[in-house]
Each structure stands twice: as C-alpha cells, then as structure tokens.
Design a protein around this motif. Structure first.
Motif, PDB file in Angstrom:
ATOM      1  N   THR A  70       0.717  -1.204   0.044  1.00 26.70           N
ATOM      2  CA  THR A  70       0.108   0.088  -0.026  1.00 26.70           C
ATOM      3  C   THR A  70       0.912   1.265  -0.152  1.00 26.70           C
ATOM      4  O   THR A  70       2.107   1.198   0.202  1.00 26.70           O
ATOM      5  N   ALA A  71       0.347   2.463  -0.272  1.00 29.55           N
ATOM      6  CA  ALA A  71       0.982   3.532  -0.082  1.00 29.55           C
ATOM      7  C   ALA A  71       1.710   3.728   1.451  1.00 29.55           C
ATOM      8  O   ALA A  71       2.865   4.331   1.348  1.00 29.55           O
ATOM      9  N   GLU A  72       1.279   3.124   2.209  1.00 33.45           N
ATOM     10  CA  GLU A  72       1.869   3.504   3.571  1.00 33.45           C
ATOM     11  C   GLU A  72       3.111   2.443   3.818  1.00 33.45           C
ATOM     12  O   GLU A  72       4.086   2.749   4.395  1.00 33.45           O
ATOM     13  N   ASP A  73       2.973   1.181   3.288  1.00 34.12           N
ATOM     14  CA  ASP A  73       3.883   0.175   3.063  1.00 34.12           C
ATOM     15  C   ASP A  73       5.088   0.857   2.176  1.00 34.12           C
ATOM     16  O   ASP A  73       6.301   0.847   2.754  1.00 34.12           O
ATOM     17  N   ALA A  74       4.811   1.632   1.128  1.00 31.32           N
ATOM     18  CA  ALA A  74       5.822   2.331   0.353  1.00 31.32           C
ATOM     19  C   ALA A  74       6.533   3.295   1.263  1.00 31.32           C
ATOM     20  O   ALA A  74       7.734   3.383   0.906  1.00 31.32           O
ATOM     21  N   GLN A  75       6.155   4.102   1.747  1.00 27.97           N
ATOM     22  CA  GLN A  75       6.506   5.093   2.600  1.00 27.97           C
ATOM     23  C   GLN A  75       7.456   4.370   3.967  1.00 27.97           C
ATOM     24  O   GLN A  75       8.687   4.915   3.826  1.00 27.97           O
ATOM     25  N   SER A  76       7.111   3.288   4.444  1.00 25.49           N
ATOM     26  CA  SER A  76       8.186   2.737   5.524  1.00 25.49           C
ATOM     27  C   SER A  76       9.208   2.127   4.557  1.00 25.49           C
ATOM     28  O   SER A  76      10.234   2.078   4.826  1.00 25.49           O
ATOM     29  N   ARG A  77       8.965   1.637   3.319  1.00 23.30           N
ATOM     30  CA  ARG A  77      10.090   1.180   2.403  1.00 23.30           C
ATOM     31  C   ARG A  77      11.093   2.057   2.068  1.00 23.30           C
ATOM     32  O   ARG A  77      12.370   1.860   1.872  1.00 23.30           O
ATOM     33  N   ALA A  78      10.468   3.384   1.847  1.00 24.36           N
ATOM     34  CA  ALA A  78      11.393   4.423   1.376  1.00 24.36           C
ATOM     35  C   ALA A  78      12.249   4.803   2.677  1.00 24.36           C
ATOM     36  O   ALA A  78      13.542   5.143   2.391  1.00 24.36           O
ATOM     37  N   TRP A  79      11.654   4.692   3.777  1.00 26.77           N
ATOM     38  CA  TRP A  79      12.488   5.085   4.873  1.00 26.77           C
ATOM     39  C   TRP A  79      13.572   4.086   5.142  1.00 26.77           C
ATOM     40  O   TRP A  79      14.724   4.473   5.415  1.00 26.77           O
ATOM     41  N   PHE A  80      13.336   2.708   4.757  1.00 22.94           N
ATOM     42  CA  PHE A  80      14.249   1.776   5.088  1.00 22.94           C
ATOM     43  C   PHE A  80      15.404   1.782   3.990  1.00 22.94           C
ATOM     44  O   PHE A  80      16.620   1.737   4.242  1.00 22.94           O
ATOM     45  N   SER A  81      14.968   2.114   2.821  1.00 25.29           N
ATOM     46  CA  SER A  81      15.990   2.341   1.777  1.00 25.29           C
ATOM     47  C   SER A  81      16.808   3.429   1.671  1.00 25.29           C
ATOM     48  O   SER A  81      18.253   3.307   1.800  1.00 25.29           O
ATOM     49  N   LYS A  82      16.379   4.496   2.635  1.00 26.34           N
ATOM     50  CA  LYS A  82      17.104   5.523   2.672  1.00 26.34           C
ATOM     51  C   LYS A  82      18.174   5.403   4.249  1.00 26.34           C
ATOM     52  O   LYS A  82      19.227   5.755   4.297  1.00 26.34           O
ATOM     53  N   TRP A  83      17.612   4.616   5.180  1.00 22.94           N
ATOM     54  CA  TRP A  83      18.370   4.071   6.096  1.00 22.94           C
ATOM     55  C   TRP A  83      19.643   3.405   5.773  1.00 22.94           C
ATOM     56  O   TRP A  83      20.616   3.446   6.493  1.00 22.94           O
ATOM     57  N   ILE A  84      19.339   2.326   4.795  1.00 22.49           N
ATOM     58  CA  ILE A  84      20.442   1.595   4.374  1.00 22.49           C
ATOM     59  C   ILE A  84      21.406   2.245   3.532  1.00 22.49           C
ATOM     60  O   ILE A  84      22.590   2.164   3.852  1.00 22.49           O
ATOM     61  N   THR A  85      20.811   3.142   2.564  1.00 23.15           N
ATOM     62  CA  THR A  85      22.095   3.788   1.623  1.00 23.15           C
ATOM     63  C   THR A  85      22.670   4.904   2.269  1.00 23.15           C
ATOM     64  O   THR A  85      23.963   5.082   2.284  1.00 23.15           O
ATOM     65  N   ASP A  86      22.029   5.542   3.321  1.00 23.36           N
ATOM     66  CA  ASP A  86      22.746   6.508   4.312  1.00 23.36           C
ATOM     67  C   ASP A  86      24.006   5.903   5.136  1.00 23.36           C
ATOM     68  O   ASP A  86      24.927   6.717   5.234  1.00 23.36           O
ATOM     69  N   ALA A  87      23.562   4.697   5.345  1.00 20.90           N
ATOM     70  CA  ALA A  87      24.687   4.083   6.119  1.00 20.90           C
ATOM     71  C   ALA A  87      25.947   3.714   5.203  1.00 20.90           C
ATOM     72  O   ALA A  87      26.995   3.003   5.738  1.00 20.90           O
ATOM     73  N   GLY A  88      25.596   3.814   3.893  1.00 26.01           N
ATOM     74  CA  GLY A  88      26.761   3.356   2.811  1.00 26.01           C
ATOM     75  C   GLY A  88      26.708   1.717   2.494  1.00 26.01           C
ATOM     76  O   GLY A  88      27.434   1.257   2.072  1.00 26.01           O
ATOM     77  N   TYR A  89      25.380   1.162   2.988  1.00 21.42           N
ATOM     78  CA  TYR A  89      25.257  -0.347   2.400  1.00 21.42           C
ATOM     79  C   TYR A  89      24.757  -0.345   1.098  1.00 21.42           C
ATOM     80  O   TYR A  89      24.275   0.773   0.344  1.00 21.42           O
ATOM     81  N   THR A  90      24.697  -1.506   0.440  1.00 19.11           N
ATOM     82  CA  THR A  90      23.940  -1.805  -0.829  1.00 19.11           C
ATOM     83  C   THR A  90      22.715  -2.245  -0.693  1.00 19.11           C
ATOM     84  O   THR A  90      22.265  -3.276   0.209  1.00 19.11           O
TER      85      THR A  90
END
Length: 420
Positions: free
Chosen positions: A30-50
């Motif tokens: 859903t749109a809400e799941d997409a928002q949590s996924r966007a947060w997860f994606s940023k969390w991962i990439t900001d940490a320098g992970y793939t």
C-alpha cells in the motif's frame, strides 16, 4: 547505533501509517508500506550499504566486510495488519544494524557478511498466504504464483508491488544463517517475568477455506421457510470453529475465523454466498486433525439441515518446525553474557524465521508483550524490553557473522543449497 538512536528510529517509523490509537496500518504494497520502504531504503543507503530488492519485493541492506563471503540475514518485516500494532515486525527490522559498528571498531573482517532484511507481506492481511516473501526466498512458495495472488479488490501482488516501485530484479544474497527478534504476542514472558524467549519450535497450522452457497432472495418478501441463507449457515460455522477448542485441554488448540466475505452484501437481499477462512493451530498436529475432522462432520450435517452447498478446502498447512539446538544454546549463552533471563518457548504465530529455518540454521528471539496483546492498536512493549532485546540480538548476530553457528568449512556446502 546507540540504544537512544534505535529508539528514535523506532518511534519515527511508528508514525508511518499511524492510526489515532497509536497503532499502524501499513498493509503490504500500500502507499503506507511504500513510505516505510522508502525510509528503510534511505536508512540503508545513508549508512553506505548496498540495497537489493528481489522479485517478490523483499528488501536487503547488504553489509560487505569480506568480499565474496555469504551472508547472515537478520531482520523481520515492516508491513502490518489493518489497524495493527507498531511493534510487530518493525522492531525486528530496526534492531538489526548494530553489528556493523562493532565489526568496524574491531578492525577485523568476520567470516560472513551481514544483510538486514525487510520481508514482503509477512502479515498476509492483504494478500494470502502470510509469510510470503521469506517463503518464496526459502523455496516453499512459487514466486510467480504468489505474484498472481489477488487481494479482495482483485489487485494482484505483482501489480501492487509495481505500483509502489518495489517489484525488483536484484539477486538474493547467498545465505548461511538467519536471526530474528520479535515481540512475543502472548503473555508467557510477562507472566513469568522473563526477559527473553528463545523459540525452540513452531506450532502446527491448518487453515480451511470454506465456501457457503445458498440462494439470493428478498429479505422482506421471502417466507422464512423458503430461505436458503448462506450467512446464517456461515454464522453457525463460525461458532463451530470456536467451540471445537472445548473438546481439548485448555490452551491445547486455538482457532478463529478472521476473514469473511459476503455476496451480494445488500441490506435487502438474503446472502447467497459467504466465504470464510478458519484457522486452527496447536503444538500437537493430531489435535488439529481431530478438530478438523469434527468440523467437517458438523459442516456436512449443517449443509443438509439448511439445504445449501458448503465446500471446505484445506490450504496453508504448515508443519511444526524445530529450531536447531546449537542455535538455542548460542542464544542462551549470549543472554547469560548480557545478564538476561531466558526460557525456551514455542511460537504459536507464524514468522519469517520459521520459513528461513527450512533452508539455513535460524534463531528466533522473543521479548515480552504487555498483556499479550498483538495485531491491534493496543499492542505494546516497553522501551526497556526493546533495548534489552537489541543488546541480545547484537550479541547473537556478532556470533553468527564470526562463524559460531556455521563455520567457514561448512558454509560453502550450505550456501549452495540456498536459492540465490
């Protein structure tokens, strides 16, 4: 990441899809799941992970210390039930990242790399069956069949994932072990005042897809004797599903009807069709089979009594899965080092760890749930208990990446059996 940083992140994620009574509603894709996924994606990439996203929408944050080495997976899920709780699943995802800082501080490369995972559709509230993403990863479910599953509105999982931009094509990490921490969703740990549950097995699960076919007619004009009301028969089945548990010892079996659809669902039409899903679970498969046989016998008699057609189909049957003894001992030893009390415990609920345990040695940990309440907005676990679990998961995962459960000699043969 300090415990304060963890709590800040956790309580922020709880605002995504937040409900008025402090729960969350982030159903899969859903749109809400997409928002949590966007947060997860940023969390991962900001940490320098793939970041990798696979073909069923699972998300992996890959932390590589040792080039070419396989991965220890740690995580859970960010999707929720409708009007669900903010702890279920999300806690296990956010608790997974501390190990990287320890490894970098040590200055030595461990035997295995680490992948933090957010599994797709663990809850199964929108797309059935549940535990979908990890079961596809483990080879228990066929990916294409799962992508073709529809929600009640007829939208496929494939279309929903594509709509939010998470129908991926990335390869899956080659995996040697898995760890997950979760709220208990029961009250054993709270009642016994124990900090950690070390899960040693899952319960047997049996679902029944029940279709009741009557005849559509006028609610005002049709004589009562002439009605073939599918909803009345379905209501009796719902009570049967509950009452069958009284045939056994207390807490030996649990049952419910959690989903019901009604046609034509008009206020002036006697229902012609009802579909409902019954869920039976026990630590003893024979108890479930006995309860199932009782229900089938009573449902057959009900169909004759009401002169309607009732079809019962078995689906989503899940056997008991036993977690490896060396993993239990590893978790218990880590808890001793962390000064945390433990007990072995069974999981009555399904979890991604149960699916993963079919392909790699897996560890499942519980922390207490206040009042044992879950899958509702009142679900609650204290910050203190979450931080204690965070410390233990960090200990356990550090052991895993350093080869405490699977050594470097065993890893290649194990990894070759895992679908990459």
């Amino acid at each position: 990441m300090s415990s304060a940083d963890f709590l800040t992140d956790f309580h922020h994620v709880a605002t995504i899809g937040a409900t008025p009574r402090q729960g969350v509603d982030r159903q899969a894709a859903t749109a809400e799941d997409a928002q949590s996924r966007a947060w997860f994606s940023k969390w991962i990439t900001d940490a320098g992970y793939t970041l990798h996203v696979d073909g069923i929408g699972n998300m992996f944050g890959l932390i590589e210390w040792t080039p070419g080495a396989p991965y220890v997976l740690v995580g859970s899920h960010l999707d929720s039930q409708p009007l669900g709780g903010r702890f279920d699943g999300a806690y296990g995802v956010l608790a997974a990242r501390n190990v990287d800082e320890l490894m970098r501080a040590s200055g030595t490369a461990p035997s295995f790399n680490l992948a933090v995972v957010n599994w797709f559709n663990e809850e199964g509230g929108r797309f059935a069956p549940s535990v979908m993403g990890s079961s596809v990863f483990a080879g228990l479910f066929d990916q294409e069949k799962m992508l073709d599953v529809t929600d009640l509105a007829g939208v496929t999982a494939r279309a929903a994932l594509a709509e939010i931009g998470y129908l991926g094509t990335d390869p899956r990490p080659v995996t040697v072990s898995y760890a997950e921490i979760h709220i208990e969703q029961g009250r054993i740990l709270e009642r016994e005042e124990i900090a950690i549950g070390v899960v040693d097995r899952s319960w047997y699960t049996q679902k029944l897809d029940i279709e009741v076919l009557g005849e559509q007619s006028h609610t005002g004009a049709t004589a009562m004797a002439d009605r073939h009301d599918a909803l009345v028969a379905a209501a009796k089945i719902i009570l049967m599903v509950r009452e069958v548990t009284t045939d056994f010892a207390d807490e030996a079996i649990v049952s419910s009807v959690g989903q019901l659809t009604l046609e034509p669902n008009s206020p002036i039409v006697v229902a012609r069709r009802v579909r409902l899903v019954a869920d039976l679970r026990s630590g003893d498969p024979q108890i479930v089979q006995t309860a199932r046989a009782t229900l089938l016998e009573k449902i057959a008699a009900l169909a004759v009594e009401h002169d309607i057609q009732i079809t019962v189909t078995d689906f989503d049957v899940r056997p008991i899965r036993y977690f490896p003894e060396n993993g239990l001992q590893l978790a218990e030893a880590a808890a001793v080092r962390a000064g945390l009390s433990t007990r072995r415990i069974q999981t009555m609920a399904g979890h991604d760890s149960v699916a993963m345990n079919t392909i790699v040695p897996s560890i499942m940990l519980f922390i207490p749930s206040v009042d044992g309440v879950s899958h509702c907005e009142r679900e609650f676990t204290t910050d203190t208990d979450m931080v204690a679990g965070l410390a233990l998961l960090t200990e356990v995962t550090t052991d895993l990446v350093n080869g405490a459960l699977v050594d470097s000699a065993t890893a290649p043969a194990l990894a070759s059996t895992v679908r990459a």
